[in-house]
Design an enzyme around this catalytic site. Structure first.
Site, PDB file in Angstrom:
ATOM      1  N   TYR A   1      50.668  47.393  36.868  1.00  0.00           N
ATOM      2  CA  TYR A   1      50.202  48.719  37.243  1.00  0.00           C
ATOM      3  C   TYR A   1      51.359  49.714  37.113  1.00  0.00           C
ATOM      4  CZ  TYR A   1      46.538  45.863  39.456  1.00  0.00           C
ATOM      5  OH  TYR A   1      45.553  44.943  39.705  1.00  0.00           O
TER       6      TYR A   1
ATOM      7  N   PRO B   1      35.068  44.907  43.438  1.00  0.00           N
ATOM      8  CA  PRO B   1      34.069  44.433  44.401  1.00  0.00           C
ATOM      9  C   PRO B   1      32.850  45.326  44.546  1.00  0.00           C
ATOM     10  CG  PRO B   1      35.892  45.446  45.553  1.00  0.00           C
ATOM     11  CD  PRO B   1      36.291  45.386  44.102  1.00  0.00           C
TER      12      PRO B   1
END
Length: 278
Positions: A56, A203
Protein backbone atom coordinates in the site's frame (compact mmCIF):
# COMPACT_ATOMS: atom_id res chain seq x y z
CA UNK A 1 -23.03 -11.56 18.13
CA UNK A 2 -20.56 -13.57 20.17
CA UNK A 3 -17.67 -12.04 22.12
CA UNK A 4 -16.53 -8.63 20.86
CA UNK A 5 -12.93 -9.63 21.64
CA UNK A 6 -10.85 -12.21 19.79
CA UNK A 7 -7.40 -13.39 20.86
CA UNK A 8 -5.18 -13.78 17.81
CA UNK A 9 -2.76 -16.64 18.35
CA UNK A 10 -4.57 -17.33 21.60
CA UNK A 11 -3.21 -14.30 23.43
CA UNK A 12 -3.34 -11.08 21.38
CA UNK A 13 -6.70 -9.56 22.24
CA UNK A 14 -8.36 -7.25 19.70
CA UNK A 15 -11.87 -6.03 19.05
CA UNK A 16 -13.43 -8.09 16.30
CA UNK A 17 -14.39 -5.16 14.07
CA UNK A 18 -11.20 -3.55 12.78
CA UNK A 19 -10.14 -1.11 10.09
CA UNK A 20 -8.40 -1.57 6.74
CA UNK A 21 -6.09 1.33 5.88
CA UNK A 22 -5.59 0.50 2.20
CA UNK A 23 -7.94 3.25 0.98
CA UNK A 24 -6.18 6.07 2.82
CA UNK A 25 -4.38 8.40 0.37
CA UNK A 26 -0.83 9.07 1.55
CA UNK A 27 0.39 11.68 -0.93
CA UNK A 28 1.09 15.17 0.51
CA UNK A 29 -1.89 17.52 0.40
CA UNK A 30 -5.46 17.85 1.68
CA UNK A 31 -6.28 14.18 1.02
CA UNK A 32 -3.45 13.12 3.32
CA UNK A 33 -4.79 15.33 6.09
CA UNK A 34 -8.16 13.61 5.74
CA UNK A 35 -6.41 10.22 5.92
CA UNK A 36 -4.68 11.22 9.15
CA UNK A 37 -8.02 12.32 10.58
CA UNK A 38 -9.70 9.04 9.60
CA UNK A 39 -6.96 6.95 11.22
CA UNK A 40 -7.14 9.03 14.40
CA UNK A 41 -10.92 8.75 14.49
CA UNK A 42 -10.67 4.96 14.24
CA UNK A 43 -8.36 5.05 17.25
CA UNK A 44 -10.75 7.34 19.14
CA UNK A 45 -13.64 4.97 18.46
CA UNK A 46 -11.76 2.07 20.02
CA UNK A 47 -10.49 0.18 16.99
CA UNK A 48 -7.66 -2.09 18.12
CA UNK A 49 -6.85 -3.87 14.84
CA UNK A 50 -5.65 -1.87 11.82
CA UNK A 51 -4.53 -3.60 8.63
CA UNK A 52 -1.89 -2.26 6.24
CA UNK A 53 0.76 -3.69 3.90
CA UNK A 54 4.10 -2.94 2.29
CA UNK A 55 2.29 -2.85 -1.06
CA UNK A 56 0.00 0.00 0.00
CA UNK A 57 2.03 2.90 -1.32
CA UNK A 58 5.21 0.83 -1.01
CA UNK A 59 5.50 1.67 2.66
CA UNK A 60 3.78 5.06 2.54
CA UNK A 61 0.64 3.67 4.19
CA UNK A 62 2.69 2.34 7.09
CA UNK A 63 4.35 5.75 7.49
CA UNK A 64 0.96 7.46 7.40
CA UNK A 65 -0.38 5.31 10.22
CA UNK A 66 2.68 5.99 12.35
CA UNK A 67 2.33 9.74 11.77
CA UNK A 68 -1.32 9.59 12.76
CA UNK A 69 -1.14 7.27 15.73
CA UNK A 70 2.35 7.14 17.23
CA UNK A 71 2.87 6.87 20.16
CA UNK A 72 0.33 4.04 20.04
CA UNK A 73 -2.25 3.49 22.75
CA UNK A 74 -1.96 0.27 24.70
CA UNK A 75 -3.62 -2.62 22.90
CA UNK A 76 -3.52 -1.18 19.38
CA UNK A 77 -2.34 -3.77 16.84
CA UNK A 78 -1.19 -2.66 13.41
CA UNK A 79 -0.79 -5.72 11.23
CA UNK A 80 1.15 -5.44 7.99
CA UNK A 81 1.83 -7.72 5.04
CA UNK A 82 4.97 -8.54 3.05
CA UNK A 83 5.76 -10.57 -0.06
CA UNK A 84 4.69 -8.23 -2.89
CA UNK A 85 7.29 -6.07 -4.62
CA UNK A 86 7.34 -3.45 -7.37
CA UNK A 87 7.91 -4.60 -10.93
CA UNK A 88 8.11 -3.20 -14.46
CA UNK A 89 5.06 -5.22 -15.49
CA UNK A 90 1.73 -3.66 -16.45
CA UNK A 91 0.43 -4.42 -12.96
CA UNK A 92 3.40 -2.66 -11.40
CA UNK A 93 3.88 -5.40 -8.83
CA UNK A 94 4.84 -9.05 -8.50
CA UNK A 95 5.01 -11.86 -5.99
CA UNK A 96 8.40 -11.83 -4.31
CA UNK A 97 8.75 -13.89 -1.14
CA UNK A 98 12.42 -14.68 -1.33
CA UNK A 99 13.78 -14.74 2.22
CA UNK A 100 16.04 -11.69 1.75
CA UNK A 101 13.14 -9.67 0.28
CA UNK A 102 10.81 -10.64 3.13
CA UNK A 103 13.43 -9.70 5.70
CA UNK A 104 14.04 -6.37 4.01
CA UNK A 105 10.36 -5.51 3.90
CA UNK A 106 9.96 -6.42 7.57
CA UNK A 107 12.95 -4.26 8.54
CA UNK A 108 11.45 -1.34 6.61
CA UNK A 109 8.06 -1.89 8.26
CA UNK A 110 9.61 -1.83 11.72
CA UNK A 111 11.26 1.50 10.93
CA UNK A 112 8.19 3.03 9.27
CA UNK A 113 5.78 1.91 12.00
CA UNK A 114 8.32 2.94 14.70
CA UNK A 115 8.09 -0.37 16.54
CA UNK A 116 10.57 -3.04 17.57
CA UNK A 117 8.18 -5.89 16.91
CA UNK A 118 5.27 -6.47 14.52
CA UNK A 119 2.70 -8.33 16.58
CA UNK A 120 1.00 -9.86 13.53
CA UNK A 121 2.81 -10.17 10.20
CA UNK A 122 1.03 -11.70 7.21
CA UNK A 123 2.46 -13.11 4.00
CA UNK A 124 0.58 -11.08 1.39
CA UNK A 125 0.65 -13.88 -1.18
CA UNK A 126 2.42 -17.22 -1.43
CA UNK A 127 5.10 -16.87 -4.10
CA UNK A 128 4.82 -19.81 -6.53
CA UNK A 129 8.50 -19.41 -7.49
CA UNK A 130 9.83 -19.92 -3.95
CA UNK A 131 9.45 -23.12 -1.89
CA UNK A 132 6.83 -22.56 0.79
CA UNK A 133 9.21 -23.79 3.48
CA UNK A 134 11.70 -21.05 2.52
CA UNK A 135 9.07 -18.31 2.63
CA UNK A 136 7.64 -19.33 5.98
CA UNK A 137 11.05 -20.27 7.31
CA UNK A 138 12.19 -16.68 6.79
CA UNK A 139 9.21 -15.39 8.74
CA UNK A 140 9.82 -17.95 11.48
CA UNK A 141 13.44 -16.73 11.77
CA UNK A 142 12.19 -13.17 12.22
CA UNK A 143 9.78 -14.47 14.84
CA UNK A 144 12.62 -16.23 16.68
CA UNK A 145 14.58 -12.97 16.62
CA UNK A 146 11.67 -11.18 18.29
CA UNK A 147 10.90 -8.91 15.34
CA UNK A 148 7.62 -10.69 14.59
CA UNK A 149 5.09 -11.88 17.14
CA UNK A 150 2.69 -14.00 15.10
CA UNK A 151 2.57 -15.18 11.49
CA UNK A 152 -0.44 -15.02 9.19
CA UNK A 153 -1.27 -15.74 5.55
CA UNK A 154 -3.30 -13.92 2.92
CA UNK A 155 -5.39 -15.31 0.06
CA UNK A 156 -4.62 -18.98 0.59
CA UNK A 157 -6.50 -22.13 -0.37
CA UNK A 158 -7.53 -24.91 1.98
CA UNK A 159 -4.58 -26.99 0.77
CA UNK A 160 -2.07 -24.15 1.13
CA UNK A 161 -3.24 -23.45 4.66
CA UNK A 162 -2.88 -27.12 5.55
CA UNK A 163 0.66 -27.19 4.15
CA UNK A 164 1.62 -23.97 5.92
CA UNK A 165 0.40 -25.21 9.29
CA UNK A 166 2.90 -28.07 9.06
CA UNK A 167 5.72 -25.50 8.90
CA UNK A 168 4.66 -22.66 11.25
CA UNK A 169 1.92 -21.80 13.71
CA UNK A 170 -0.57 -19.82 11.61
CA UNK A 171 -2.30 -17.14 13.68
CA UNK A 172 -4.44 -15.55 10.96
CA UNK A 173 -5.75 -15.85 7.43
CA UNK A 174 -6.79 -12.84 5.34
CA UNK A 175 -8.92 -14.00 2.40
CA UNK A 176 -11.56 -12.35 0.22
CA UNK A 177 -14.92 -13.18 1.78
CA UNK A 178 -18.34 -11.57 2.17
CA UNK A 179 -22.05 -12.34 2.34
CA UNK A 180 -22.22 -13.17 -1.37
CA UNK A 181 -18.63 -14.33 -1.83
CA UNK A 182 -18.09 -17.50 0.18
CA UNK A 183 -15.58 -19.27 -2.01
CA UNK A 184 -13.26 -19.69 0.96
CA UNK A 185 -15.80 -21.31 3.28
CA UNK A 186 -13.57 -24.42 3.62
CA UNK A 187 -10.68 -22.18 4.71
CA UNK A 188 -12.95 -20.43 7.21
CA UNK A 189 -14.06 -23.81 8.58
CA UNK A 190 -10.43 -24.79 9.16
CA UNK A 191 -9.75 -21.49 10.88
CA UNK A 192 -12.77 -21.89 13.11
CA UNK A 193 -11.78 -25.42 14.13
CA UNK A 194 -8.21 -24.33 14.90
CA UNK A 195 -9.00 -20.96 16.49
CA UNK A 196 -7.22 -19.07 13.69
CA UNK A 197 -8.33 -15.47 13.09
CA UNK A 198 -10.04 -14.98 9.73
CA UNK A 199 -9.78 -11.42 8.38
CA UNK A 200 -12.08 -11.05 5.36
CA UNK A 201 -10.96 -8.45 2.87
CA UNK A 202 -13.56 -6.73 0.69
CA UNK A 203 -16.12 -7.65 3.38
CA UNK A 204 -18.90 -5.36 2.12
CA UNK A 205 -18.48 -5.80 -1.64
CA UNK A 206 -21.91 -7.45 -1.80
CA UNK A 207 -23.66 -4.76 0.21
CA UNK A 208 -25.57 -3.39 -2.81
CA UNK A 209 -27.55 -6.61 -3.30
CA UNK A 210 -31.31 -6.04 -3.27
CA UNK A 211 -32.10 -8.42 -0.40
CA UNK A 212 -29.36 -6.91 1.76
CA UNK A 213 -30.77 -3.45 1.07
CA UNK A 214 -34.24 -4.70 2.03
CA UNK A 215 -33.03 -6.10 5.34
CA UNK A 216 -31.12 -2.88 5.97
CA UNK A 217 -34.26 -0.80 5.41
CA UNK A 218 -36.19 -2.98 7.86
CA UNK A 219 -33.51 -2.44 10.50
CA UNK A 220 -32.97 1.26 9.79
CA UNK A 221 -29.35 0.42 8.95
CA UNK A 222 -27.09 0.61 5.91
CA UNK A 223 -26.41 -2.38 3.64
CA UNK A 224 -22.75 -2.24 4.69
CA UNK A 225 -23.75 -2.46 8.35
CA UNK A 226 -25.92 -5.49 7.63
CA UNK A 227 -23.08 -7.18 5.74
CA UNK A 228 -20.63 -6.56 8.59
CA UNK A 229 -23.09 -7.65 11.27
CA UNK A 230 -23.71 -10.87 9.36
CA UNK A 231 -19.98 -11.57 9.19
CA UNK A 232 -19.60 -11.04 12.94
CA UNK A 233 -22.46 -13.47 13.55
CA UNK A 234 -21.42 -16.05 10.94
CA UNK A 235 -18.28 -17.21 12.74
CA UNK A 236 -16.60 -16.30 16.04
CA UNK A 237 -13.18 -16.20 14.35
CA UNK A 238 -14.15 -13.59 11.73
CA UNK A 239 -12.52 -10.17 12.23
CA UNK A 240 -13.78 -7.85 9.45
CA UNK A 241 -11.46 -5.00 8.42
CA UNK A 242 -13.62 -2.69 6.29
CA UNK A 243 -11.70 0.16 4.72
CA UNK A 244 -12.73 3.70 3.92
CA UNK A 245 -11.23 7.12 3.40
CA UNK A 246 -14.16 8.95 5.02
CA UNK A 247 -14.94 9.51 8.69
CA UNK A 248 -18.71 9.18 8.21
CA UNK A 249 -18.31 5.80 6.52
CA UNK A 250 -15.90 4.71 9.26
CA UNK A 251 -18.42 5.59 11.95
CA UNK A 252 -21.21 3.80 10.07
CA UNK A 253 -19.10 0.68 9.65
CA UNK A 254 -18.10 0.49 13.30
CA UNK A 255 -21.74 0.89 14.38
CA UNK A 256 -22.36 -2.53 12.81
CA UNK A 257 -20.92 -4.09 15.95
CA UNK A 258 -24.15 -3.11 17.74
CA UNK A 259 -26.60 -4.16 15.02
CA UNK A 260 -28.80 -7.09 16.00
CA UNK A 261 -29.89 -9.55 13.33
CA UNK A 262 -32.78 -11.75 14.43
CA UNK A 263 -33.09 -15.40 13.29
CA UNK A 264 -35.44 -14.51 10.42
CA UNK A 265 -33.01 -11.94 9.03
CA UNK A 266 -30.10 -14.32 9.42
CA UNK A 267 -31.97 -17.05 7.57
CA UNK A 268 -32.71 -14.73 4.65
CA UNK A 269 -29.10 -13.54 4.50
CA UNK A 270 -27.64 -17.05 4.84
CA UNK A 271 -29.62 -18.17 1.79
CA UNK A 272 -28.30 -15.36 -0.41
CA UNK A 273 -25.19 -17.33 -1.33
CA UNK A 274 -27.40 -20.13 -2.66
CA UNK A 275 -29.19 -17.69 -4.94
CA UNK A 276 -25.92 -16.14 -6.09
CA UNK A 277 -24.54 -19.56 -7.04
CA UNK A 278 -27.66 -20.63 -8.98
Amino acid sequence: MTSAIFRIGGDLGVRRLGFGAMRLPSEPGPAREVSLAVARRADELGVTLIDTAHMYGWGANEELLAEALYPYVDGLVITTKVGIARSATAAGRKHDARPDVLRGQVEHALRRLRVERIELLQLHRIDPKVPLAEQLGALRELQTEGKVGRIGLSEVSFTELDQARKIVDVASVQNRYSLLDREHEPVLATCEAAGIAFLPWRPVASAAAAEIATVAAELDATPAQVSLAWLLHHSPVILPIPGTGRIDHLEENLAAAHLHLDPAHLDRLDRLAEYEAS
